[in-house]
Design a protein around this motif. Structure first.
Motif, PDB file in Angstrom:
ATOM      1  N   GLN A 261       0.854  -1.193   0.000  1.00  0.00           N
ATOM      2  CA  GLN A 261       0.000   0.000   0.000  1.00  0.00           C
ATOM      3  C   GLN A 261       0.885   1.235   0.000  1.00  0.00           C
ATOM      4  O   GLN A 261       2.053   1.167   0.371  1.00  0.00           O
ATOM      5  N   ASP A 262       0.286   2.372  -0.355  1.00  0.00           N
ATOM      6  CA  ASP A 262       1.025   3.630  -0.246  1.00  0.00           C
ATOM      7  C   ASP A 262       1.219   3.949   1.238  1.00  0.00           C
ATOM      8  O   ASP A 262       0.358   3.670   2.067  1.00  0.00           O
ATOM      9  N   ALA A 263       2.356   4.569   1.557  1.00  0.00           N
ATOM     10  CA  ALA A 263       2.612   4.965   2.936  1.00  0.00           C
ATOM     11  C   ALA A 263       2.024   6.349   3.171  1.00  0.00           C
ATOM     12  O   ALA A 263       1.687   7.065   2.224  1.00  0.00           O
ATOM     13  N   ILE A 264       1.873   6.717   4.436  1.00  0.00           N
ATOM     14  CA  ILE A 264       1.287   8.015   4.765  1.00  0.00           C
ATOM     15  C   ILE A 264       2.323   8.848   5.493  1.00  0.00           C
ATOM     16  O   ILE A 264       2.970   8.384   6.439  1.00  0.00           O
ATOM     17  N   LEU A 265       2.486  10.092   5.047  1.00  0.00           N
ATOM     18  CA  LEU A 265       3.382  11.014   5.731  1.00  0.00           C
ATOM     19  C   LEU A 265       2.507  12.141   6.252  1.00  0.00           C
ATOM     20  O   LEU A 265       1.952  12.933   5.499  1.00  0.00           O
ATOM     21  N   GLN A 266       2.362  12.190   7.571  1.00  0.00           N
ATOM     22  CA  GLN A 266       1.510  13.233   8.152  1.00  0.00           C
ATOM     23  C   GLN A 266       2.268  14.542   8.195  1.00  0.00           C
ATOM     24  O   GLN A 266       3.487  14.561   8.355  1.00  0.00           O
ATOM     25  N   LEU A 267       1.543  15.644   8.094  1.00  0.00           N
ATOM     26  CA  LEU A 267       2.168  16.966   8.124  1.00  0.00           C
ATOM     27  C   LEU A 267       2.966  17.150   9.401  1.00  0.00           C
ATOM     28  O   LEU A 267       4.065  17.701   9.406  1.00  0.00           O
ATOM     29  N   GLY A 268       2.417  16.678  10.501  1.00  0.00           N
ATOM     30  CA  GLY A 268       3.090  16.836  11.785  1.00  0.00           C
ATOM     31  C   GLY A 268       4.362  16.013  11.908  1.00  0.00           C
ATOM     32  O   GLY A 268       5.184  16.240  12.789  1.00  0.00           O
ATOM     33  N   ALA A 269       4.541  15.049  11.005  1.00  0.00           N
ATOM     34  CA  ALA A 269       5.726  14.189  11.087  1.00  0.00           C
ATOM     35  C   ALA A 269       6.878  14.725  10.256  1.00  0.00           C
ATOM     36  O   ALA A 269       7.901  14.073  10.108  1.00  0.00           O
ATOM     37  N   VAL A 270       6.697  15.915   9.676  1.00  0.00           N
ATOM     38  CA  VAL A 270       7.771  16.499   8.886  1.00  0.00           C
ATOM     39  C   VAL A 270       8.502  17.499   9.758  1.00  0.00           C
ATOM     40  O   VAL A 270       7.910  18.415  10.304  1.00  0.00           O
ATOM     41  N   ASN A 271       9.801  17.280   9.899  1.00  0.00           N
ATOM     42  CA  ASN A 271      10.613  18.121  10.764  1.00  0.00           C
ATOM     43  C   ASN A 271      10.934  19.425  10.053  1.00  0.00           C
ATOM     44  O   ASN A 271      11.843  19.491   9.237  1.00  0.00           O
ATOM     45  N   LEU A 272      10.156  20.467  10.333  1.00  0.00           N
ATOM     46  CA  LEU A 272      10.404  21.731   9.654  1.00  0.00           C
ATOM     47  C   LEU A 272      11.584  22.436  10.309  1.00  0.00           C
ATOM     48  O   LEU A 272      11.798  22.303  11.504  1.00  0.00           O
ATOM     49  N   PRO A 273      12.319  23.218   9.514  1.00  0.00           N
ATOM     50  CA  PRO A 273      13.430  23.950  10.120  1.00  0.00           C
ATOM     51  C   PRO A 273      12.894  24.921  11.162  1.00  0.00           C
ATOM     52  O   PRO A 273      11.804  25.456  11.039  1.00  0.00           O
ATOM     53  N   GLY A 274      13.656  25.132  12.184  1.00  0.00           N
ATOM     54  CA  GLY A 274      13.162  25.975  13.280  1.00  0.00           C
ATOM     55  C   GLY A 274      12.694  25.080  14.403  1.00  0.00           C
ATOM     56  O   GLY A 274      12.694  23.861  14.291  1.00  0.00           O
ATOM     57  N   ALA A 275      12.258  25.672  15.496  1.00  0.00           N
ATOM     58  CA  ALA A 275      11.845  24.876  16.652  1.00  0.00           C
ATOM     59  C   ALA A 275      10.590  24.083  16.327  1.00  0.00           C
ATOM     60  O   ALA A 275       9.786  24.471  15.491  1.00  0.00           O
ATOM     61  N   ALA A 276      10.404  22.971  17.031  1.00  0.00           N
ATOM     62  CA  ALA A 276       9.207  22.158  16.831  1.00  0.00           C
ATOM     63  C   ALA A 276       7.998  22.936  17.303  1.00  0.00           C
ATOM     64  O   ALA A 276       8.032  23.565  18.351  1.00  0.00           O
ATOM     65  N   ARG A 277       6.955  22.941  16.488  1.00  0.00           N
ATOM     66  CA  ARG A 277       5.762  23.668  16.908  1.00  0.00           C
ATOM     67  C   ARG A 277       4.527  22.956  16.350  1.00  0.00           C
ATOM     68  O   ARG A 277       4.627  22.123  15.468  1.00  0.00           O
ATOM     69  N   ARG A 278       3.382  23.295  16.892  1.00  0.00           N
ATOM     70  CA  ARG A 278       2.140  22.681  16.419  1.00  0.00           C
ATOM     71  C   ARG A 278       1.840  23.163  15.004  1.00  0.00           C
ATOM     72  O   ARG A 278       2.135  24.276  14.649  1.00  0.00           O
ATOM     73  N   ARG A 279       1.238  22.287  14.249  1.00  0.00           N
ATOM     74  CA  ARG A 279       0.902  22.645  12.867  1.00  0.00           C
ATOM     75  C   ARG A 279      -0.379  23.452  12.871  1.00  0.00           C
ATOM     76  O   ARG A 279      -1.339  23.123  13.528  1.00  0.00           O
ATOM     77  N   THR A 280      -0.399  24.531  12.083  1.00  0.00           N
ATOM     78  CA  THR A 280      -1.574  25.387  12.022  1.00  0.00           C
ATOM     79  C   THR A 280      -2.238  25.275  10.657  1.00  0.00           C
ATOM     80  O   THR A 280      -1.753  24.592   9.779  1.00  0.00           O
ATOM     81  N   ILE A 281      -3.349  25.995  10.534  1.00  0.00           N
ATOM     82  CA  ILE A 281      -4.073  25.989   9.251  1.00  0.00           C
ATOM     83  C   ILE A 281      -3.182  26.499   8.132  1.00  0.00           C
ATOM     84  O   ILE A 281      -3.224  25.983   7.015  1.00  0.00           O
ATOM     85  N   GLU A 282      -2.345  27.512   8.449  1.00  0.00           N
ATOM     86  CA  GLU A 282      -1.451  28.063   7.408  1.00  0.00           C
ATOM     87  C   GLU A 282      -0.535  26.966   6.890  1.00  0.00           C
ATOM     88  O   GLU A 282      -0.265  26.885   5.695  1.00  0.00           O
ATOM     89  N   ASP A 283      -0.047  26.122   7.805  1.00  0.00           N
ATOM     90  CA  ASP A 283       0.844  25.040   7.386  1.00  0.00           C
ATOM     91  C   ASP A 283       0.125  24.093   6.436  1.00  0.00           C
ATOM     92  O   ASP A 283       0.674  23.643   5.453  1.00  0.00           O
ATOM     93  N   GLN A 284      -1.150  23.806   6.743  1.00  0.00           N
ATOM     94  CA  GLN A 284      -1.915  22.909   5.873  1.00  0.00           C
ATOM     95  C   GLN A 284      -2.003  23.459   4.468  1.00  0.00           C
ATOM     96  O   GLN A 284      -1.879  22.736   3.492  1.00  0.00           O
ATOM     97  N   LEU A 285      -2.232  24.776   4.386  1.00  0.00           N
ATOM     98  CA  LEU A 285      -2.381  25.378   3.063  1.00  0.00           C
ATOM     99  C   LEU A 285      -1.032  25.478   2.348  1.00  0.00           C
ATOM    100  O   LEU A 285      -0.982  25.603   1.139  1.00  0.00           O
TER     101      LEU A 285
END
Lengths: 286, 284
Positions: free
Chosen positions: B104-128
């Protein structure tokens, strides 16, 4: 292994830059062909057959000869029909009805190749002008694809035809304009189809500003235009086909010269390989 | 280059390897044992009389009373912690679907991507803004984080992972890849290779130290220099060595690739795709 529906822009750029520098992903130059194998006579139920394996591309051709009626427009010629089936398991885009258009395009192109004048000697397939002739049914199966289907199908079909044998027929004239056809029982008593004039196709895929021949699946996803030329053993062109995209006159002129050179080399090597096979007396399977 | 056409009768003889002593190789439907008392593991089934048969082609493995068959070729299943290379197939709300050549295809959740900068909660802006990270057909390197109920893989993108660019993607059977300490290697000091446990491999030209610094500083604005011809030849050589090893069913590992690479140096990269040369460079 089949994951390719499209490449990322970065991969396409990498392929284009490589082609411009005349070094493709597998180290080949733009005009280099991948090695491939040809094996004929493997489908013993058929009058002729051939299997071509080029990297992952796997083509199987079977040829059946049946008695039929000649076309009204050519009463002294036999007939030839081509069908191509790209197996759904060969590529994700072949699943369901995805391969329909491709099957038709490949079949129509190959049919034109064989019906062109100077190609197959259709006159030799005539039995009773206007009444009976041999009909050749050429069935092509694409079992797996690694790109370059037009060329490989034309090569496999030519090899299959070159090793196709049809039983000898004795036409006995009977009173009242009736005829009786006597087919020889002896399998050795057969005629070889004359396939010397059958052309071979050379396809050019335009990637960036340059053309490559024998494109891989990945390269076919980067092309902007595809043109195919069919050249026969005396160097003459029998047909061309332009697929997706647009090209310019200068490119066509260059392609024509290269197509002749490549096709003649393929024909020469292929006839040599078939000759080696014939004299090796390998036991046939199936 | 000349067109090479082979008659199967004239193909070079392939050198064969003997299976290790005592190993039992079975085909689907073959009887493994008719003795009672064995438990059936993966790849086996029992008939009415309780005889154990194999349902895949592979090697029999016995652990005490448990009999299973390890298949020769199977789709990648995955283990937590595996490094894999995959291709984005779809964007969904706050997650990506990634093709890792598994069932099956694997799933990569938005929250599982290590964005540069400190770890923070994902917001609506991130989704868009998901498209600014990964888009359809992008190739990424990621790690298996966990599994979902249905067996599909959940991926995470850590530091030093993410989108792969300026290189080529090669696919080999996953059974040829063995787990090792790291999956990021450099062959012959010039070609970077990422060997995903799922059989998907990424090859690219190694960057010099200065270039790596420039890339680190510029981050998102970094535009790679076009790859020069000598580097392309080396990449082609490694790519052909990997393809040759896969063709001969040999393990794909930086040591085997390097050995094959050294043996291939006397040939032009484009000649490494012919059967005779494949035979020579893959000899043990």
């Amino acid at each position: 292994k089949k994951m390719l529906k499209s490449l990322s822009p970065s991969e396409i750029k990498f392929v284009e830059e490589g082609v411009a520098q005349n070094i493709r992903v597998d180290g080949r130059g733009r005009l280099d062909y991948r090695p491939f194998s040809l094996e004929t006579g493997i489908v013993t139920q058929a009058n002729g057959s051939c299997r071509l394996v080029l990297e992952d591309t796997d083509i199987l051709v079977g040829i059946k000869a049946e008695l039929g009626e000649p076309d009204a427009a050519a009463p002294d010629c036999g007939t030839v029909f081509v069908s191509v089936e790209c197996c759904p398991s060969a590529s994700p885009e072949f699943e369901g009805r995805g391969a329909e258009d491709l099957n038709v395009e490949l079949a129509k192109f190959t049919e034109r190749l064989l019906r062109a004048s100077g190609s197959l000697d259709l006159k030799s397939l005539c039995l009773i002008p206007g009444r009976q002739c041999w009909a050749l049914y050429v069935d092509v199966m694409v079992l797996d694809s690694a790109g370059n289907l037009f060329d490989t199908i034309s090569i496999a079909v030519r090899a299959a035809l070159a090793t196709t044998s049809i039983p000898k027929v004795n036409v006995i004239e009977k009173p009242g304009n009736q005829y009786e056809l006597e087919l020889s029982d002896d399998p050795e008593d057969s005629l070889k189809v004359d396939a010397v004039g059958v052309p071979v196709a050379v396809t050019f895929s335009k990637i960036g500003a340059f053309d490559v021949i024998d494109a891989t699946l990945e390269e076919e996803l980067c092309l902007s235009c595809r043109t195919t030329f069919a050249v026969s053993q005396n160097g003459s062109f029998s047909s061309t086909q332009k697929g997706y995209g647009s090209t310019d006159v200068k490119s066509l002129k260059d392609q024509v010269k290269i197509a002749r050179r490549v096709a003649l080399q393929i024909i020469e090597r292929m006839d040599a390989a078939l000759h080696t096979e014939e004299s090796s007396n390998r036991p046939k399977i199936g | 280059m000349e067109v090479k056409i082979y008659s199967p009768a004239a193909l070079p003889e392939k050198h064969t390897r003997q299976p290790p002593a005592g190993s039992q190789i079975v085909l689907p439907g073959e009887l493994i044992t008719s003795e009672p008392g064995y438990m059936r593991g993966h790849g086996t089934y029992q008939n009415e009389e309780g005889h154990l048969f194999s349902c895949v082609a592979g090697v029999v493995e016995r652990v005490n009373k448990l009999v299973s068959v390890r298949p020769v070729r199977a789709r990648y299943v995955g283990d937590v912690g595996d490094v894999v290379v995959g291709r984005i197939t779809e964007l969904q709300q706050s997650k990506w679907k990634v093709d890792i050549a598994g069932r099956q295809d694997a799933i990569l959740q938005l929250g599982a991507v290590n964005l540069p900068g400190a770890a923070r909660r994902r917001t609506i802006e991130d989704q868009l803004q998901m498209r600014s990270l990964f888009v359809e057909n992008d190739v990424i390197v990621a790690e298996v984080q966990s599994f979902f109920q249905d067996g599909s893989v959940a991926l995470q993108v850590g530091r030093d992972m993410g989108k792969l660019e300026n290189g080529i993607f090669v696919s080999v059977p996953s059974s040829l890849i063995k787990r090792s300490k790291t999956h990021f290697h450099t062959i012959a000091g010039a070609v970077d290779i990422i060997i995903g446990m799922n059989g998907c491999i990424w090859l690219s030209a190694s960057l010099s130290d200065e270039e790596k610094e420039v890339k680190a500083i510029q981050g998102k604005n970094y535009v790679a220099k076009p790859v020069p011809r000598e580097d392309r030849e080396k990449i082609a050589r490694v790519r052909n060595c990997v393809a040759a090893l896969a063709e001969r069913n040999l393990p794909i590992h930086p040591d085997t690739i390097t050995e094959c690479y050294r043996a291939s140096l006397k040939y032009d990269p484009k000649h490494l795709i012919t059967p005779e040369v494949i035979e020579v460079i893959t000899k043990p």
